[in-house]
Design a protein around this motif. Sequence first.
Motif, PDB file in Angstrom:
ATOM      1  N   ALA A   1      47.940   2.317 -24.559  1.00  0.00           N
ATOM      2  CA  ALA A   1      46.634   1.854 -24.092  1.00  0.00           C
ATOM      3  C   ALA A   1      45.877   1.149 -25.213  1.00  0.00           C
ATOM      4  O   ALA A   1      45.258   0.096 -25.006  1.00  0.00           O
ATOM      5  CB  ALA A   1      45.822   3.028 -23.561  1.00  0.00           C
ATOM      6  N   ALA A   2      45.937   1.714 -26.412  1.00  0.00           N
ATOM      7  CA  ALA A   2      45.238   1.122 -27.554  1.00  0.00           C
ATOM      8  C   ALA A   2      45.797  -0.252 -27.905  1.00  0.00           C
ATOM      9  O   ALA A   2      45.037  -1.189 -28.181  1.00  0.00           O
ATOM     10  CB  ALA A   2      45.331   2.058 -28.762  1.00  0.00           C
ATOM     11  N   ARG A   3      47.129  -0.384 -27.892  1.00  0.00           N
ATOM     12  CA  ARG A   3      47.735  -1.683 -28.212  1.00  0.00           C
ATOM     13  C   ARG A   3      47.375  -2.725 -27.158  1.00  0.00           C
ATOM     14  O   ARG A   3      47.128  -3.890 -27.483  1.00  0.00           O
ATOM     15  CB  ARG A   3      49.243  -1.527 -28.343  1.00  0.00           C
ATOM     16  CG  ARG A   3      49.680  -0.860 -29.644  1.00  0.00           C
ATOM     17  CD  ARG A   3      51.174  -1.053 -29.876  1.00  0.00           C
ATOM     18  NE  ARG A   3      51.943  -0.373 -28.860  1.00  0.00           N
ATOM     19  CZ  ARG A   3      52.520   0.821 -29.019  1.00  0.00           C
ATOM     20  NH1 ARG A   3      52.375   1.459 -30.156  1.00  0.00           N
ATOM     21  NH2 ARG A   3      53.222   1.372 -28.060  1.00  0.00           N
ATOM     22  N   GLY A   4      47.349  -2.304 -25.885  1.00  0.00           N
ATOM     23  CA  GLY A   4      46.957  -3.246 -24.839  1.00  0.00           C
ATOM     24  C   GLY A   4      45.517  -3.696 -24.994  1.00  0.00           C
ATOM     25  O   GLY A   4      45.200  -4.883 -24.869  1.00  0.00           O
ATOM     26  N   LEU A   5      44.625  -2.750 -25.307  1.00  0.00           N
ATOM     27  CA  LEU A   5      43.218  -3.077 -25.485  1.00  0.00           C
ATOM     28  C   LEU A   5      42.985  -3.941 -26.718  1.00  0.00           C
ATOM     29  O   LEU A   5      42.059  -4.760 -26.752  1.00  0.00           O
ATOM     30  CB  LEU A   5      42.396  -1.786 -25.593  1.00  0.00           C
ATOM     31  CG  LEU A   5      42.185  -1.033 -24.275  1.00  0.00           C
ATOM     32  CD1 LEU A   5      41.677   0.378 -24.554  1.00  0.00           C
ATOM     33  CD2 LEU A   5      41.209  -1.787 -23.374  1.00  0.00           C
TER      34      LEU A   5
ATOM     35  N   VAL B   1      36.506   0.331 -27.788  1.00  0.00           N
ATOM     36  CA  VAL B   1      36.061   1.727 -27.789  1.00  0.00           C
ATOM     37  C   VAL B   1      35.759   2.183 -26.362  1.00  0.00           C
ATOM     38  O   VAL B   1      36.107   3.309 -25.971  1.00  0.00           O
ATOM     39  CB  VAL B   1      34.821   1.895 -28.696  1.00  0.00           C
ATOM     40  CG1 VAL B   1      34.182   3.267 -28.493  1.00  0.00           C
ATOM     41  CG2 VAL B   1      35.205   1.704 -30.157  1.00  0.00           C
ATOM     42  N   GLU B   2      35.146   1.322 -25.575  1.00  0.00           N
ATOM     43  CA  GLU B   2      34.839   1.672 -24.188  1.00  0.00           C
ATOM     44  C   GLU B   2      36.123   1.931 -23.395  1.00  0.00           C
ATOM     45  O   GLU B   2      36.222   2.908 -22.641  1.00  0.00           O
ATOM     46  CB  GLU B   2      34.041   0.549 -23.528  1.00  0.00           C
ATOM     47  CG  GLU B   2      33.604   0.842 -22.103  1.00  0.00           C
ATOM     48  CD  GLU B   2      32.793  -0.277 -21.504  1.00  0.00           C
ATOM     49  OE1 GLU B   2      32.563  -0.251 -20.280  1.00  0.00           O
ATOM     50  OE2 GLU B   2      32.389  -1.199 -22.245  1.00  0.00           O
ATOM     51  N   GLY B   3      37.109   1.059 -23.564  1.00  0.00           N
ATOM     52  CA  GLY B   3      38.377   1.235 -22.861  1.00  0.00           C
ATOM     53  C   GLY B   3      39.112   2.485 -23.304  1.00  0.00           C
ATOM     54  O   GLY B   3      39.668   3.225 -22.476  1.00  0.00           O
ATOM     55  N   MET B   4      39.118   2.764 -24.612  1.00  0.00           N
ATOM     56  CA  MET B   4      39.789   3.954 -25.119  1.00  0.00           C
ATOM     57  C   MET B   4      39.065   5.224 -24.681  1.00  0.00           C
ATOM     58  O   MET B   4      39.689   6.264 -24.466  1.00  0.00           O
ATOM     59  CB  MET B   4      39.886   3.913 -26.645  1.00  0.00           C
ATOM     60  CG  MET B   4      40.994   3.024 -27.189  1.00  0.00           C
ATOM     61  SD  MET B   4      42.651   3.365 -26.503  1.00  0.00           S
ATOM     62  CE  MET B   4      42.886   5.083 -26.936  1.00  0.00           C
ATOM     63  N   THR B   5      37.752   5.138 -24.538  1.00  0.00           N
ATOM     64  CA  THR B   5      36.991   6.296 -24.066  1.00  0.00           C
ATOM     65  C   THR B   5      37.422   6.672 -22.655  1.00  0.00           C
ATOM     66  O   THR B   5      37.599   7.856 -22.333  1.00  0.00           O
ATOM     67  CB  THR B   5      35.477   5.993 -24.092  1.00  0.00           C
ATOM     68  OG1 THR B   5      35.081   5.721 -25.445  1.00  0.00           O
ATOM     69  CG2 THR B   5      34.673   7.171 -23.561  1.00  0.00           C
ATOM     70  N   ILE B   6      37.624   5.670 -21.817  1.00  0.00           N
ATOM     71  CA  ILE B   6      38.083   5.928 -20.447  1.00  0.00           C
ATOM     72  C   ILE B   6      39.486   6.531 -20.467  1.00  0.00           C
ATOM     73  O   ILE B   6      39.769   7.520 -19.781  1.00  0.00           O
ATOM     74  CB  ILE B   6      38.057   4.636 -19.619  1.00  0.00           C
ATOM     75  CG1 ILE B   6      36.609   4.165 -19.432  1.00  0.00           C
ATOM     76  CG2 ILE B   6      38.728   4.841 -18.265  1.00  0.00           C
ATOM     77  CD1 ILE B   6      36.489   2.785 -18.834  1.00  0.00           C
TER      78      ILE B   6
END
Length: 202
Positions: free
Chosen positions: A167-171, A182-187
């Motif tokens: 998920a982090a690499r995609g974001l 940060v918002e995406g990783m929080t989800i």
Amino acid sequence: MSGESATDRPAEDARRRRLMDAALTVFLRFGFRKTSMDEVARAAGVSRQGLYLHFATKEELFRASVEHFLDGALGAVTAALGDAELPLEMRLVGAFDAWVGRFVGAFGPGAADLSTASDELVGPMIAQREGQFIEAVIKALRASGLVAAYRPLGITGRQLAATLYAAARGLKHSAGTREAFVEGMTIAARVMCCPRREARDE
């Protein structure tokens, strides 16, 4: 015997760190091939000769700068994951932001060759530090009880960590800003932590 005294070391170390920080910024902006030692010297506010006193070649500077970043990032990851005052999902977000998020928006249009340069010059080092990062995340997931919550589903701590890393690499590529990362990783972290929250509420 060196003419450098013990009291000179802190200033010398700080100067070297400043050079590596400046170099990393320039490498991210222009890539490895287009980055010149002159450009790094200008970014660091030192003379070309001053830069060569610390690093004899661009390859040596690149290796040192990457190692400096990775070690600093691992320190930030350890601090984020070890902050017992924060809930697990926030600790995970802090760790992935320290490891991946800082790159969001940092790459310039000329940095396309960095992947190849990294593989050739620092591939084993990156693999080693990445392994340490993954192990730190797995340890935090286990300590929190989240791995135990997923065990009935046949999902391991390593798989949970790998899913968050994916998920982090995609974001990193899709988020326009570090804030969006940060918002995406929080989800992503909140969703993953749901079983632990449900178990606590029972």
